[in-house]
Write an enzyme that holds these catalytic residues in place. Structure first.
Site, PDB file in Angstrom:
ATOM      1  N   GLU A   1      19.866  10.697  -5.610  1.00 56.62           N
ATOM      2  CA  GLU A   1      18.793  11.007  -4.662  1.00 56.62           C
ATOM      3  C   GLU A   1      17.779   9.867  -4.643  1.00 56.62           C
ATOM      4  O   GLU A   1      16.855   9.840  -5.486  1.00 56.62           O
ATOM      5  CB  GLU A   1      18.074  12.286  -5.097  1.00 56.62           C
ATOM      6  CG  GLU A   1      18.952  13.503  -5.154  1.00 56.62           C
ATOM      7  CD  GLU A   1      18.117  14.749  -4.952  1.00 56.62           C
ATOM      8  OE1 GLU A   1      18.219  15.354  -3.885  1.00 56.62           O
ATOM      9  OE2 GLU A   1      17.341  15.102  -5.845  1.00 56.62           O
TER      10      GLU A   1
ATOM     11  N   HIS B   1      15.066  16.089 -11.632  1.00 58.39           N
ATOM     12  CA  HIS B   1      14.726  15.847 -10.219  1.00 58.39           C
ATOM     13  C   HIS B   1      13.554  14.870 -10.170  1.00 58.39           C
ATOM     14  O   HIS B   1      12.661  14.927 -11.033  1.00 58.39           O
ATOM     15  CB  HIS B   1      14.368  17.172  -9.542  1.00 58.39           C
ATOM     16  CG  HIS B   1      14.223  17.031  -8.055  1.00 58.39           C
ATOM     17  ND1 HIS B   1      13.099  16.502  -7.487  1.00 58.39           N
ATOM     18  CD2 HIS B   1      15.073  17.309  -7.043  1.00 58.39           C
ATOM     19  CE1 HIS B   1      13.257  16.459  -6.176  1.00 58.39           C
ATOM     20  NE2 HIS B   1      14.453  16.955  -5.879  1.00 58.39           N
TER      21      HIS B   1
HETATM   22  P1  PGA Z   1      15.009  16.832   1.026  1.00 56.25           P
HETATM   23  O1  PGA Z   1      14.971  16.929  -0.566  1.00 56.25           O
HETATM   24  O2  PGA Z   1      16.337  17.417   1.479  1.00 56.25           O
HETATM   25  O3  PGA Z   1      13.828  17.627   1.454  1.00 56.25           O
HETATM   26  O4  PGA Z   1      14.919  15.395   1.367  1.00 56.25           O
HETATM   27  C1  PGA Z   1      16.073  16.703  -1.381  1.00 56.25           C
HETATM   28  C2  PGA Z   1      15.688  17.028  -2.779  1.00 56.25           C
HETATM   29  O5  PGA Z   1      14.512  16.955  -3.146  1.00 56.25           O
HETATM   30  O6  PGA Z   1      16.537  17.408  -3.588  1.00 56.25           O
END
Ligand code: PGA
Length: 240
Positions: free
Chosen positions: A160, A88
């Site tokens: 992401e 992540h």
């Molecule tokens: P968010 O985070 O939905 O708060 O933008 C996504 C993530 O960190 O996986």
């Protein structure tokens, strides 16, 4: 087709709210596959009381031993946990996780039958320099080094963009599709394996439906709002 919805609680939810959360999330009716990644402190109550699949937010690259504060894939396996987020951007950027470490974590997960959910994504600066595809290709090829068709059942990649996480800003549907198509193409070329591609970063009740309609998107990863029970119930219901 059923979609995957991963809930990354991050470091949210206090113990006094836990039962209420689990009780309420269990009431949600959905055909989609929900994977909840709570704080590791709550893996056990979620695993024993929640009807959905459970994943860890992080995992060690080691199997056992003197690694204070870490959680191993062997420990996760011994509890019946099936998934773990790996790489992540908060782990990469705040805890300085490198591509090499992430690859070791992926391999350790596979050794212990934990399906890694490998997170990749570019920074705003990289996006502005038009380096998104290079960054993603780099992160994926490092993360999956050593993986082959025999040691992996499911290859889950979560795209992401760092600038979209927690910001309320998302790429356009066309931009998400361009990246998910790209991830499909690089994985299929290398592995003859159908990847599972998720999108994460400011997914909410107004954009989830459109994002899930993208043909190369198999699901979403939802962060901060996933620990807010009323909001997340509504989002999961909208996604049906
Ligand atoms: P968010 O985070 O939905 O708060 O933008 C996504 C993530 O960190 O996986």
């Amino acid at each position: 087709m059923n979609k995957i919805i991963v809930l990354n609680h991050k470091m949210n939810l206090t113990y006094n709210k836990l039962d209420e959360y689990i009780e309420n999330i269990n009431k949600v009716k959905t055909n989609n596959n929900i994977i909840i990644c709570p704080s590791s402190l709550y893996l056990d109550p979620f695993k024993s009381k929640c009807k959905f699949s459970i994943g860890s937010q992080n995992v060690s690259n080691e199997s056992s031993g003197a690694f204070t504060g870490e959680v191993s894939s062997l420990q996760l396996k011994s509890m019946g946990i099936e998934y773990s987020l790996v790489g992540h951007s908060e782990r990469r950027n705040i805890f300085n996780e490198t591509d090499e470490l992430i690859n070791e974590k992926v391999m350790k997960c596979l050794e212990n039958d934990i399906t890694p959910i490998i997170c990749v994504g570019e920074s705003l600066e990289e996006k502005e320099k038009d380096e998104t595809l290079i960054k993603i290709n780099n992160q994926i090829s490092h993360a999956i080094l050593g993986i082959n068709e025999t040691n992996i059942k499911e290859l889950i990649i979560a795209y992401e963009p760092i600038w979209a996480i927690g910001s309320g800003i998302t790429p356009t549907i066309e931009e998400i599709k361009k990246i998910s198509d790209y991830i499909y193409s690089i994985i299929k070329e290398a592995y003859k394996l159908k990847p599972i591609v998720l999108y994460g970063g400011s997914v909410n009740k107004t954009n989830i439906k459109e994002i899930l309609k993208i043909d190369t998107i198999d699901g979403v990863l939802i962060g901060t709002i996933s620990s807010k029970i009323e909001e997340i119930k509504e989002i999961i219901e909208i996604s049906n």
